[in-house]
Design a protein around this motif. Structure first.
Motif, PDB file in Angstrom:
ATOM      1  N   ASN A 168     -37.385 -18.323 -40.341  1.00 19.84           N
ATOM      2  CA  ASN A 168     -36.578 -17.964 -41.518  1.00 19.84           C
ATOM      3  C   ASN A 168     -37.416 -17.802 -42.774  1.00 19.84           C
ATOM      4  O   ASN A 168     -37.167 -18.421 -43.812  1.00 19.84           O
TER       5      ASN A 168
ATOM      6  N   LYS B 269     -38.931 -14.763 -45.332  1.00 17.99           N
ATOM      7  CA  LYS B 269     -38.850 -13.342 -45.656  1.00 17.99           C
ATOM      8  C   LYS B 269     -40.205 -12.683 -45.433  1.00 17.99           C
ATOM      9  O   LYS B 269     -41.253 -13.280 -45.725  1.00 17.99           O
TER      10      LYS B 269
ATOM     11  N   ASP C 158     -41.835 -10.437 -47.062  1.00 21.74           N
ATOM     12  CA  ASP C 158     -42.668 -10.336 -48.267  1.00 21.74           C
ATOM     13  C   ASP C 158     -43.287 -11.684 -48.612  1.00 21.74           C
ATOM     14  O   ASP C 158     -44.451 -11.768 -49.024  1.00 21.74           O
ATOM     15  N   THR C 159     -42.508 -12.743 -48.439  1.00 22.99           N
ATOM     16  CA  THR C 159     -43.037 -14.088 -48.701  1.00 22.99           C
ATOM     17  C   THR C 159     -44.154 -14.417 -47.726  1.00 22.99           C
ATOM     18  O   THR C 159     -45.207 -14.941 -48.105  1.00 22.99           O
TER      19      THR C 159
END
Length: 361
Positions: free
Chosen positions: A56, A58, A60-61
């Motif tokens: 879980n 993202k 981009d993260t």
């Protein structure tokens, strides 16, 4: 000649050249997870989740964290990670007959795939006649704190011994058939053998000899059963198989024992070593491959395309097998849903050792 020194630095001078100072910082601390978090603009817990492949996160993260890790050349503290997660990110591998092409190739593929996934591999080899039992091999690895076990045990007797062992970590066995006791993954031996029979039938062969491997080997048994099943479906003459020992010497001796050209027009050898032994022996008896007999192997060893004649064979994708092993074990370690059996496709590689049967020319 002068030198320059400062705390935490050292200097290099040369007697022939003017003084040159090269400064290397040896006093700074290693980058920390919090520094990674600062550069990436996230919390240190998010960095930890990225390092542990938490689903879980993202994209981009995850990208920013990985870029910060690369920028700082950050290396996580594996001991601390193991204490925090109760995982060592280590997979134990038990490999039997480690000198044979198949088991060796599988071990190498599992090691490479594990490394790419951030896991290390600790192998234990079982050799024929060795005093080390499967139970002792499992105990050896479990005491080292592995997160999971992969077993490359090609013999049915070894798998039977493993069924009597109970351990607290996931265990996967590389074998062709599903098993209620273990996770299983394999290269599709049935499909590979079917490709061989179909290839020879398409060339016009209707009388094919199968030289199997030792039938205590699971892959040898799977290929033998698949051969009989596919041959029967084509209406090919039922002929007793020749049980080999995987070695080129066995196949060479078999060919040298032929006193005349046999009735069968093709031989399917269960591995490439026996196939090349056959070609050698047939040559020494005055027979020509494929003019007199077609020969097909199984494995696609690196030298198969350089045999004389180049060998028709079945390519096993060991790299894909290694990826499947590691992905299945990671899913088991992380409590994700996993398939009960994964089979890796095979590929027929036609070369010059197979051609139309002699009576059709």
């Amino acid at each position: 000649m002068g030198t320059i020194a400062a705390p935490g630095l050292f200097s290099v001078t040369s007697p022939e050249q003017p003084t040159e100072v090269r400064m290397v910082n040896v006093g700074s601390d290693k980058p920390s997870i919090r520094q990674v978090a600062t550069i990436a603009g996230v919390s240190h817990m998010t960095v930890s989740r990225v390092l542990n492949d938490h689903p879980n996160i993202k994209p981009d993260t995850r990208r920013r964290v990985l870029e910060a890790i690369e920028e700082l050349d950050y290396r996580p503290n594996l001991v601390a990670r193991a204490l925090a997660t109760q995982r060592t990110r280590r997979i134990g591998v038990i490999v039997e007959s480690a000198v044979a092409f198949g088991p060796t190739s599988i071990l190498r593929a599992v090691e490479l795939s594990s490394r790419a996934a951030g896991y290390s591999v600790t192998p234990v080899a079982l050799h024929e006649g060795d005093a080390l039992t499967p139970q002792e091999a499992v105990d050896n690895l479990v005491t080292q704190g592995v997160d999971a076990l992969c077993v490359i045990a090609p013999r049915s007797s070894s798998v039977a011994a493993l069924r009597r062992i109970s351990i607290a970590v996931p265990m996967l066995v590389v074998k062709a058939d599903a098993d209620p006791t273990f996770l299983t993954v394999s290269i599709d031996q049935h499909a590979g053998t079917t490709l061989v029979v179909d290839h020879l039938v398409a060339l016009g062969h209707r009388d094919i000899l199968h030289m199997s491997g030792p039938l205590d080997w699971l892959d040898a048994r799977a290929r033998e059963r698949a051969f009989h099943s596919r041959a029967k479906s084509w209406g090919i003459r039922e002929r007793p198989i020749v049980v080999g020992d995987w070695s080129a010497d066995f196949a060479y001796d078999f060919a040298m024992g032929l006193n005349r050209l046999p009735d069968y027009t093709a031989i399917f050898a269960a591995n490439d070593d026996m196939a090349i032994g056959l070609i050698h022996g047939l040559h020494d008896k005055g027979f020509e491959v494929p003019r007199d007999l077609s020969v097909v192997g199984f494995d696609d060893v690196p030298l198969a395309r350089h045999f004389l004649p180049p060998l028709t064979t079945v390519r096993q994708d060991f790299s894909a097998l290694g990826v499947a092993v590691v992905e299945m074990l990671r899913a088991a370690i992380e409590g994700r849903e996993i398939p009960t059996l994964t089979r890796i496709p095979t590929e027929l590689v036609p070369r010059a050792s197979s051609a139309a049967p002699r009576e059709t020319r």
